[in-house]
Design an enzyme around this catalytic site. Structure first.
Site, PDB file in Angstrom:
ATOM      1  N   ASN A 211      47.028  19.915  16.372  1.00 33.87           N
ATOM      2  CA  ASN A 211      47.074  20.968  17.270  1.00 33.87           C
ATOM      3  C   ASN A 211      48.407  21.554  17.199  1.00 33.87           C
ATOM      4  OD1 ASN A 211      49.187  19.643  19.398  1.00 33.87           O
ATOM      5  ND2 ASN A 211      47.269  18.295  19.555  1.00 33.87           N
ATOM      6  N   ASP A 280      41.952  15.021  21.847  1.00 29.58           N
ATOM      7  CA  ASP A 280      40.797  14.602  22.652  1.00 29.58           C
ATOM      8  C   ASP A 280      39.573  13.818  21.679  1.00 29.58           C
ATOM      9  OD1 ASP A 280      41.932  15.329  24.881  1.00 29.58           O
ATOM     10  OD2 ASP A 280      41.402  17.416  24.614  1.00 29.58           O
ATOM     11  N   LYS A 290      38.623  12.619  -1.044  1.00 35.80           N
ATOM     12  CA  LYS A 290      38.111  13.791  -0.520  1.00 35.80           C
ATOM     13  C   LYS A 290      37.158  14.140  -0.534  1.00 35.80           C
ATOM     14  CE  LYS A 290      39.684  18.626  -1.804  1.00 35.80           C
ATOM     15  NZ  LYS A 290      40.552  19.380  -2.788  1.00 35.80           N
ATOM     16  N   PHE A 324      51.631  15.870  31.690  1.00 37.60           N
ATOM     17  CA  PHE A 324      51.573  17.306  31.294  1.00 37.60           C
ATOM     18  C   PHE A 324      50.112  17.942  31.231  1.00 37.60           C
ATOM     19  CE2 PHE A 324      56.035  16.694  30.335  1.00 37.60           C
ATOM     20  CZ  PHE A 324      56.618  17.963  30.236  1.00 37.60           C
ATOM     21  N   LYS A 338      43.591  16.886  37.149  1.00 41.55           N
ATOM     22  CA  LYS A 338      44.229  15.955  36.549  1.00 41.55           C
ATOM     23  C   LYS A 338      45.062  14.883  37.261  1.00 41.55           C
ATOM     24  CE  LYS A 338      43.950  18.241  32.033  1.00 41.55           C
ATOM     25  NZ  LYS A 338      44.671  18.794  30.924  1.00 41.55           N
TER      26      LYS A 338
END
Length: 401
Positions: A211, A280, A290, A324, A338
């Site tokens: 991310n 996640d 590969k 966070f 949360k």
């Protein structure tokens, strides 16, 4: 304000020596015990008697003049001090310190010093800007010395520029602040574990899922914890940031590696700040070679990673657990969910679409939510400043309950 504090003032040879006499007076008036060590060049400007009268202590300038035969003077003085200030500091003396030269009383005792050392330069503006002087300052900073920046103004040589010794009143204020902060470090003797950055989940030897997290907020939280006196452990995914000095850095790659390292540090932690953006999902199969392109569409089967924050919430005993929540829609509502579902004490919620914050930005806009129902929004500000305010708020609120 400085009652009981022992300050050693090293005075080197420049016209600003007269300010050093005033500095001894200011520090003494604030309650500090001050002892003075001079170079022979400094004695060309002001006689030792002036410092002796102001400090009411013997003044030292000769390495071989042992005033007390039961101790070695330069070692005894180095051990005695709570803080050492070199003011004024000449370009020559800075050069000697940077290269470990000990050819007079001040430079010899500084090699034996373990107390914090502050250097207050005073010289011609062109000397202060000379590459050799700047190089020596950088080296001393890396060695742990700290500097009281000279101010700008009219110099004794006739130039106007940076090079004036900071005023005695201002130096005294800095000393008072230093000892006040040392007394009340809110996280002294506490252990803070911070996670930061993204995780990287491999698909094959050349591809991965990750991310956009830069790790800046997590590193800022770790730096704030260090400044507040905590033993700080920073567990970071792959980032290109310089770790804060004083923090133990543990580098990880995957969500599983981060889970294991956090669990290893969890039992004796007082605070855990979970700011990492953990993947996640990860590929169900990691290919050893590969993957080759094929005609048409392709898909990768994903499986859930372990929810680190929820795992910590389930194992929590006395730790203060801080999460966070980086959201793009209905951020506060998701944050409150949360907070409850993962058994957190606090959660820091930010909308990553906000132009004042988000991944990669040097600023952030967040809302701090507590388990007790407190909600406080912090406006856009630099992440380092924000991190300090967040930790201070969390610690102060914890002390009230």
């Amino acid at each position: 304000m400085l009652s009981g504090k022992k300050i050693l003032l090293c005075v080197t040879g420049g016209i600003a020596v007269y300010k050093a006499v005033a500095l001894v007076s200011k520090l003494s008036q604030s309650g500090a015990e001050v002892k003075v060590v001079m170079t022979r060049s400094a004695m060309e400007f002001v006689q030792p008697l002036s410092f002796q009268v102001m400090s009411r202590n013997d003044v030292y300038w000769d390495t071989f003049d042992e005033k007390d035969s039961s101790v070695i003077a330069h070692i005894d003085l180095a051990d005695w001090a709570d803080l050492i200030i070199v003011a004024p500091t000449t370009a020559n003396f800075i050069g000697k310190l940077a290269n470990g030269i000990a050819d007079d009383m001040p430079s010899t005792l500084l090699l034996a010093a373990t107390a914090p050392v502050w250097i207050a330069p005073a010289m011609n503006v062109h000397m202060y800007e000379h590459p050799a002087v700047l190089r020596n300052i950088d080296r001393l900073y890396e060695d742990g010395y700290r500097f009281i920046e000279p101010s700008e103004g009219f110099l004794a040589c006739g130039y106007v520029g940076k090079g004036r010794l900071e005023e005695p009143e201002r130096i005294t204020e800095l000393v008072v602040s230093f000892f006040n902060e040392s007394r009340v470090l809110p996280l002294a003797e506490k252990k803070v574990v911070v996670t930061a950055g993204p995780t990287l989940e491999r698909i094959d030897p050349v591809r991965y899922i990750s991310n956009f997290s830069s790790g800046k907020m997590g590193f800022a939280m770790a730096e704030a914890a260090v400044e507040m006196g905590a033993k700080t452990v920073l567990i970071s995914g792959p980032v290109s940031l310089e770790p804060p000095k004083g923090a133990e850095l543990i580098r990880v790659e995957s969500a599983e590696e981060m889970l294991q390292e956090v669990v290893n540090q969890y039992a004796d932690a007082d605070y855990v700040v979970k700011s990492a953006a953990v993947a996640d999902y990860r590929p169900a199969v990691v290919h050893n070679q590969k993957m080759k392109k094929k005609q048409g569409a392709s898909s990768i089967e994903l499986e859930r990673t372990t929810d680190i924050l929820k795992t910590l919430g389930e194992q929590k005993t006395s730790q203060c657990l801080i999460g966070f929540a980086a959201e793009t829609t209905d951020a506060i509502s998701y944050g409150k969910g949360k907070l409850e579902s993962k058994n957190l004490d606090w959660i820091i919620v930010n909308d990553v679409t906000d132009p004042g914050g988000g991944f990669g930005s040097d600023t952030n806009v967040v809302t701090l939510l507590s388990r007790s129902g407190r909600e406080r929004r912090f406006p856009a500000m630099e992440k380092k400043k924000l991190a300090k305010q967040l930790l201070e708020t969390i610690v102060q609120e914890g002390q009230k309950h």
